[in-house]
Design an enzyme around this catalytic site. Structure first.
Site, mmCIF file in Angstrom:
data_model
loop_
_atom_site.group_PDB
_atom_site.id
_atom_site.type_symbol
_atom_site.label_atom_id
_atom_site.label_comp_id
_atom_site.label_asym_id
_atom_site.label_seq_id
_atom_site.Cartn_x
_atom_site.Cartn_y
_atom_site.Cartn_z
ATOM 1 C CG HIS A 380 53.705 19.889 1.926
ATOM 2 N ND1 HIS A 380 53.538 20.957 2.774
ATOM 3 C CD2 HIS A 380 53.822 20.397 0.688
ATOM 4 C CE1 HIS A 380 53.538 22.081 2.068
ATOM 5 N NE2 HIS A 380 53.704 21.768 0.792
ATOM 6 C CE LYS A 571 47.233 16.759 15.618
ATOM 7 N NZ LYS A 571 48.102 17.755 15.022
ATOM 8 N NE ARG A 572 41.686 13.633 6.588
ATOM 9 C CZ ARG A 572 41.379 13.636 5.293
ATOM 10 N NH1 ARG A 572 41.156 14.781 4.664
ATOM 11 N NH2 ARG A 572 41.268 12.519 4.631
ATOM 12 C CE LYS A 577 47.707 14.045 10.368
ATOM 13 N NZ LYS A 577 48.547 15.264 10.380
ATOM 14 C CB THR A 679 50.025 24.370 10.382
ATOM 15 O OG1 THR A 679 49.101 23.441 9.821
ATOM 16 C CG2 THR A 679 51.197 24.535 9.447
ATOM 17 C CE LYS A 683 46.411 26.842 11.561
ATOM 18 N NZ LYS A 683 45.754 25.808 10.735
HETATM 19 C C1 26W Z 1 48.258 12.358 -3.259
HETATM 20 C C2 26W Z 1 47.604 12.148 -1.948
HETATM 21 C C3 26W Z 1 48.095 13.104 -0.943
HETATM 22 C C4 26W Z 1 47.361 14.221 -0.652
HETATM 23 C C5 26W Z 1 47.819 15.127 0.254
HETATM 24 C C6 26W Z 1 49.303 12.894 -0.319
HETATM 25 C C7 26W Z 1 49.769 13.794 0.577
HETATM 26 C C8 26W Z 1 49.031 14.920 0.863
HETATM 27 C C9 26W Z 1 49.576 15.965 1.807
HETATM 28 C C10 26W Z 1 51.070 16.036 1.668
HETATM 29 C C11 26W Z 1 49.145 15.787 3.197
HETATM 30 C C12 26W Z 1 49.399 17.009 4.046
HETATM 31 O O1 26W Z 1 48.530 17.822 4.206
HETATM 32 N N1 26W Z 1 50.610 17.130 4.620
HETATM 33 C C13 26W Z 1 50.822 18.087 5.695
HETATM 34 O O2 26W Z 1 51.339 19.305 5.211
HETATM 35 C C14 26W Z 1 51.395 20.273 6.245
HETATM 36 C C15 26W Z 1 51.840 21.586 5.626
HETATM 37 O O3 26W Z 1 53.175 21.530 5.269
HETATM 38 C C16 26W Z 1 52.304 19.825 7.369
HETATM 39 O O4 26W Z 1 52.239 20.764 8.402
HETATM 40 C C17 26W Z 1 51.879 18.462 7.880
HETATM 41 O O5 26W Z 1 52.802 17.987 8.833
HETATM 42 C C18 26W Z 1 51.760 17.481 6.731
HETATM 43 O O6 26W Z 1 51.229 16.242 7.175
#
Ligand code: 26W
Length: 836
Positions: A380, A571-572, A577, A679, A683
């Site tokens: 992701h 978003k975060r 971003k 995502t 929406k």
């Molecule tokens: C380990 C710390 C950590 C926690 C969460 C690292 C990375 C994450 C995620 C990968 C962050 C995340 O939510 N990524 C998002 O995933 C979505 C679903 O596929 C994508 O639409 C977003 O672009 C992506 O940033």
């Protein structure tokens, strides 16, 4: 369009009658006589044993939710029994996050109970909206990755796929955000303070997790006690996942950690009553809280144990289920498909090998073949700081056997590399599961790719970069393992539930098959030229905006003008971003109005919402900046009624459900190459907002689907961003672009920080001194140009709504049903298993 989707999605075109529905749900030994009314009254009375006069909305919510649960319970059991009887191949979706949001209205909708509930609400004169507000948002996730998991569960249940989600039952979800003096503050999200009617504890199905060390709490911190193996218990808590139409009800199983019952006896008898209880506390600490770090792997020991706990509990559980019907271990890949949501559960490679070697007593080659054919991995993110790497030392202490297995996997892998690429030691170093630089670490992405049969990215551009750049060497060794599965979102929650006005207009125009086959929206295309349909669409948007404005005013006192353009970025908060880029755009527009008060510009409301990771200082300064921007602009009579900025605190699923239908403009403005998919972009598109966006993530595919002339794309491409790494200088833009310079000068002159001079100096560092890594200044001018094109279009209401309709009509591909159909046929090889 993928034809599997049409085959697997249940068709619910004609609504069943109340009687048919009750028959469908009363499929067990218990009658549902008198239906929801009687159930509700009984729960209200007997669950609380309370004076009816003292009953408030919370009790009403609980009674309503429990009534719905009563209705679905027998169907839920029948679903599991059907899978068991058919010995169906099952999907196990392993995820550290499920960002579920609220369930009551969603479950009522998916069970098709809306008309019945409406009748009951009218009869009892309930304040339904107040009742719904009583349900806490289940915030067991950080953002996109967690919400994707929740959308996937909805799609899998709707498509009658035998699927189960596995996650952790955090007592505290994502922190609650408040804004004080413009700064973010975090508070604990004690979402389980009141009993949760949706969960069913299953203590009889607990599993044991064996660890190579023990833990104790020392001055509030979890510390490992070496050489003293210990056992934890995993207690499952199940939540129903109602498919649309209510035929399939799958399970989301969340694990809570506990100490074994037997374990404290010894301590009690030794007289250490308090010590024993403290020990018990330490076990339960494990699933207490969700890590609030989005996109950075903080390398915390507790997180590592959480990940192993999820993996160990889930594998023990699914292997036990598999063994009930399958004497032959070799059938595992034909009965189970395990999907990793990012690398977070990728310890499952080692754990499944351990089970097959040590418990099934298979040989290495057979165990390895079964493991690989069962597991699959979704990536992701490409951000290097997000790629998980765990210290080898932690494996030695906690998971010595799993480490042995990982090192053996690595030995064989590197032998293979050396055979295929003799003399290429650089490649050996890059492919290795072990990062030897600094302290030795295990590279979890490499482990997931090597130990599975499938690796996918979440949008075309992202999958391409993953293959060609991030894990190039592994992709060259195993090209057949790599694929793309562009993300999607569930149209049930994000259109039918969130935007009933628009959903109703669509259904009136093309029927209701779009609910389970979103490609049907194509049929709206000719209606872009239909005057009365355009009027309907315009009215639905206007209503949603008014409703949002009323809600905002009544809950926070903030007043926004529903006649202004609602322009959102939610978003975060993260540098890539680029909320800062949006902020710079607003400062430029503000300057234009200050310089030229007669400038014609449609009134606009800029809405921001999002959380910053608590340790991400710069993201917190960005929040402060946006809030100060809002205050300064509010206080400036020169732009009154023309520009308005609001930062909404506590972004969550429910807030997205309110704001997205009310938005005219969706900002998707990440630095190209950095947003894996996005995502919320989908929406917004479904809900009739036009996109101002960069060529990044799934936004590229959305523009392709709608046609680029119906999109407002701008900025550097991913290739241009990568190509500029050697020579780019933000100062060029500062020196040569008057509006860019004026905007930055205004910020650094403390115009937005009059009483806190200097607080935005870190923004100077990011945007200028440190080289503007995320290319804000490079894209600002083309952002403003795209923004102007958008404003020009807005001046022609017919042309605007035409594009809105064409966007909605082209959003069908971005249903998570399409995504899941692709996973099911191309990765999982799983068929629907309808429940009779
Ligand atoms: C380990 C710390 C950590 C926690 C969460 C690292 C990375 C994450 C995620 C990968 C962050 C995340 O939510 N990524 C998002 O995933 C979505 C679903 O596929 C994508 O639409 C977003 O672009 C992506 O940033």
């Amino acid at each position: 369009m993928n034809s599997d989707r049409t085959r697997t999605v249940a068709k619910i075109s004609s609504s069943p009658t109340a009687r048919e529905l009750l028959k469908q749900y009363a499929c067990g030994p218990v009658q549902l006589t008198g239906a929801s009314n009687a159930l509700y009254e009984r729960h209200l009375m007997f669950d609380n044993v309370m004076d009816p006069k003292a009953i408030g909305p919370r009790e009403q919510y609980e009674a309503a939710a429990k009534s719905v649960r009563d209705v679905l319970s027998q169907r839920w059991l029948l679903t599991e029994r059907t899978y068991e009887r058919e010995n169906a191949k099952r999907i196990y979706y392993l995820s550290m996050e499920f960002l579920i949001g609220r369930s009551l209205a969603n479950n009522i909708m998916n069970l098709l109970l809306d008309p019945m509930v409406k009748q009951a609400v009218d009869e009892k004169r309930l304040d339904w909206l107040a009742l719904l507000e009583q349900e806490p948002d289940a915030g067991l996730g950080n953002g996109g990755l967690g919400r994707l998991a929740a959308c996937f569960l909805d799609s899998m249940a709707t498509m009658q796929l035998p699927a189960m989600g596995y996650g952790l039952r955090y007592e505290y979800g994502i922190f609650r955000q408040s804004i004080r003096d413009g700064w973010q503050h975090e508070e604990a999200d004690n979402w389980l303070r009141r009993p949760d009617p949706w969960e069913a504890a299953r203590p009889q199905e607990q599993v044991e997790v064996r660890l190579g060390c023990s833990f104790e709490v020392r001055s509030g911190k979890l510390a490992a006690v070496l050489g003293e193996p210990s056992i934890l218990l995993g207690i499952p808590y199940d939540r129903p996942v109602v498919g649309y139409g209510g035929r399939t009800i799958n399970t989301l199983r969340l694990w809570a950690a506990a100490a074994p019952e037997a374990f404290d006896f010894h301590e009690f008898s030794a007289g250490d009553f308090v010590g024993a209880l403290a020990e018990r506390l330490s076990a339960e600490t494990l699933t207490r809280v969700l890590y609030p770090d989005d996109s950075t792997s903080m390398g915390q020991g507790l997180r590592f144990v959480q990940e192993y706990f999820l993996v160990a509990c889930s594998l023990a559980d699914l292997v036990r289920r598999f063994r009930r019907n399958n004497p032959d271990w070799r059938a595992l890949p034909d009965r189970a498909a395990i999907q990793f949501n990012d690398t977070h559960p990728s310890l499952a490679v080692a754990e499944l090998m351990r089970i097959l070697l040590d418990e099934a007593h298979l040989g290495w080659d057979e165990a390895w073949d079964l493991t690989r054919r069962t597991l699959a991995y979704t990536n992701h993110t490409l951000l290097p700081e997000a790629l998980e790497k765990w210290p080898l030392r932690w494996f030695e202490v906690l998971l010595p056997r799993q480490l042995e297995i990982i090192l053996e996997i690595n030995r064989r892998l590197l032998d293979d590399v050396r055979n295929r690429f003799p003399g290429d030691e650089g490649r050996v170093e890059r492919v290795s599961l072990i990062d030897e630089r600094g302290g030795r670490k295990v590279r979890m992405a490499n482990l997931a790719i090597v130990g599975s049969h499938s690796t996918n990215g979440v949008a075309a551009i992202h999958s391409g970069l993953l293959r060609r750049v991030t894990v190039k060497d592994l992709a060259e060794m195993f090209p057949e393992r790599f694929s793309n599965k562009t993300n999607g979102v569930t149209p049930r929650r994000w259109l039918l539930l969130a935007n009933p006005a628009l959903a109703g207009i669509i259904t009136d125009a093309i029927g209701d098959r779009w609910i389970t086959d979103l490609a049907e929206l194509e049929k709206l295309k000719p209606l872009a030229d239909d005057r009365s349909f355009r009027d309907d669409i315009r009215r639905a948007k206007q209503d949603a905006k008014s409703r949002f404005a009323e809600w905002l005013k009544s809950t926070s006192g903030v007043v926004v003008d529903p006649a202004s353009i609602f322009d959102s970025q939610i978003k975060r908060i993260h540098e890539y971003k680029r909320q800062l880029l949006n902020g710079l755009r607003i400062v430029v527009l503000y300057n234009r109005l200050r310089e030229n008060p007669d400038l014609e510009m449609a009134p606009r409301t800029f809405v921001f919402a999002g959380k910053a990771a608590p340790a991400y200082q710069l993201a917190k300064i960005i929040i402060k900046f946006l809030n100060n921007l809002a205050d300064t602009i509010d206080a400036d009579p020169a732009v009154k009624g023309r520009l308005k900025v609001v930062f909404l605190p506590e972004y969550c699923v429910s807030l997205a459900e309110r704001l997205i239908p009310a938005s005219d403009v969706s900002n998707q403005i990440s630095t190209a190459g950095y947003e894996a998919s996005g995502t919320s972009n989908m929406k917004f598109m479904m809900n009739g907002a036009l996109t101002l966006g960069t060529r990044d993530g799934a936004t590229i595919e959305m523009a392709e689907a709608a046609g680029e002339d119906n999109f407002f794309l701008f900025g550097l491409t991913a290739e241009q961003v990568a190509g500029s790494r050697g020579w780019y200088s933000p100062y060029w833009h500062y020196d040569n672009e008057p509006e860019t310079r004026a905007a930055l000068d205004l910020i650094f002159s403390n115009h937005f920080s009059r009483y806190e001079p200097g607080i935005f100096e870190p923004l100077r560092d990011v945007l200028l001194t440190h080289g503007d890594h995320y290319r804000h200044l490079a894209d600002l001018t083309s952002y403003l140009e795209a923004d102007q094109r958008l404003l020009d279009l807005y001046a022609d209401p017919d042309a605007w709504v035409r594009k809105v309709i064409l966007n909605v009509a082209s959003s069908g591909r971005f249903s998570s049903d399409r995504t899941i159909a692709e996973y099911a046929s191309q990765i999982w090889n799983v068929q629907p298993c309808p429940v009779p």
